[in-house]
Design a protein around this motif. Structure first.
Motif, PDB file in Angstrom:
ATOM      1  N   ASP A   1       1.775  -5.509   4.192  1.00 55.81           N
ATOM      2  CA  ASP A   1       0.998  -6.283   5.167  1.00 55.81           C
ATOM      3  C   ASP A   1       1.665  -7.620   5.432  1.00 55.81           C
ATOM      4  O   ASP A   1       1.640  -8.132   6.532  1.00 55.81           O
ATOM      5  N   LYS A   2       2.274  -8.164   4.398  1.00 55.82           N
ATOM      6  CA  LYS A   2       2.973  -9.443   4.516  1.00 55.82           C
ATOM      7  C   LYS A   2       4.363  -9.264   3.912  1.00 55.82           C
ATOM      8  O   LYS A   2       4.504  -8.765   2.811  1.00 55.82           O
TER       9      LYS A   2
ATOM     10  N   ASP B   1       2.932  -3.563  13.617  1.00 51.22           N
ATOM     11  CA  ASP B   1       1.820  -4.228  12.937  1.00 51.22           C
ATOM     12  C   ASP B   1       2.108  -4.498  11.462  1.00 51.22           C
ATOM     13  O   ASP B   1       1.640  -5.480  10.900  1.00 51.22           O
ATOM     14  N   VAL B   2       2.834  -3.595  10.823  1.00 49.35           N
ATOM     15  CA  VAL B   2       3.154  -3.727   9.400  1.00 49.35           C
ATOM     16  C   VAL B   2       4.639  -3.442   9.195  1.00 49.35           C
ATOM     17  O   VAL B   2       5.312  -2.937  10.074  1.00 49.35           O
TER      18      VAL B   2
ATOM     19  N   ARG C   1       7.995  -5.522  11.157  1.00 56.18           N
ATOM     20  CA  ARG C   1       7.220  -6.570  11.826  1.00 56.18           C
ATOM     21  C   ARG C   1       8.074  -7.412  12.770  1.00 56.18           C
ATOM     22  O   ARG C   1       7.593  -7.884  13.801  1.00 56.18           O
TER      23      ARG C   1
ATOM     24  N   GLU D   1       6.908  -1.036   7.147  1.00 51.75           N
ATOM     25  CA  GLU D   1       6.759   0.242   6.444  1.00 51.75           C
ATOM     26  C   GLU D   1       8.128   0.739   6.015  1.00 51.75           C
ATOM     27  O   GLU D   1       9.058   0.822   6.822  1.00 51.75           O
TER      28      GLU D   1
ATOM     29  N   SER E   1       0.875  -1.170   0.000  1.00 54.11           N
ATOM     30  CA  SER E   1       0.000   0.000   0.000  1.00 54.11           C
ATOM     31  C   SER E   1       0.912   1.220   0.000  1.00 54.11           C
ATOM     32  O   SER E   1       1.962   1.212   0.634  1.00 54.11           O
TER      33      SER E   1
END
Length: 97
Positions: A24-25, A76-77, A71, A79, A8
């Motif tokens: 996200d992954k 959480d993500v 992570r 970045e 994203s």
């Protein structure tokens, strides 16, 4: 694209030369169970920053690429922050006769 993920993208409102990629992954995290004791500052996935920076240099764009969140460090993500510094000159070498 080569890792099979789609990040994203988030743009910075304050500057026009900075944006962030949120993953996200992160497939590189699958190979690490936890960071070694005493090595919490190790940025295992920094390889991704080098790949992005190198790809941008190939199209003559100098950029600073850094991890904002990771992570592996409990975020959480994943970045990645990208700041464009300048457009590099295309230095084509002329053949000497």
């Amino acid at each position: 694209m080569y890792l099979g993920i789609t990040p994203s993208v988030s743009c910075s409102n304050t500057t026009e030369n900075e944006f962030f990629l949120m993953l996200d992954k992160n497939p590189l995290v699958d190979f690490v169970e936890e960071l070694p004791a005493g090595r919490c500052s190790l940025c295992y996935c920094n390889l991704l920053c080098g790949v992005i920076r190198g790809a941008l240099e190939m199209i003559h764009l100098a950029a600073e690429v850094t991890f904002v969140q990771d992570r592996l460090k409990g975020d959480d993500v994943t970045e990645i922050g990208i700041t464009f510094l300048k457009k590099l000159e295309d230095k084509k070498h002329k053949r000497q006769k």
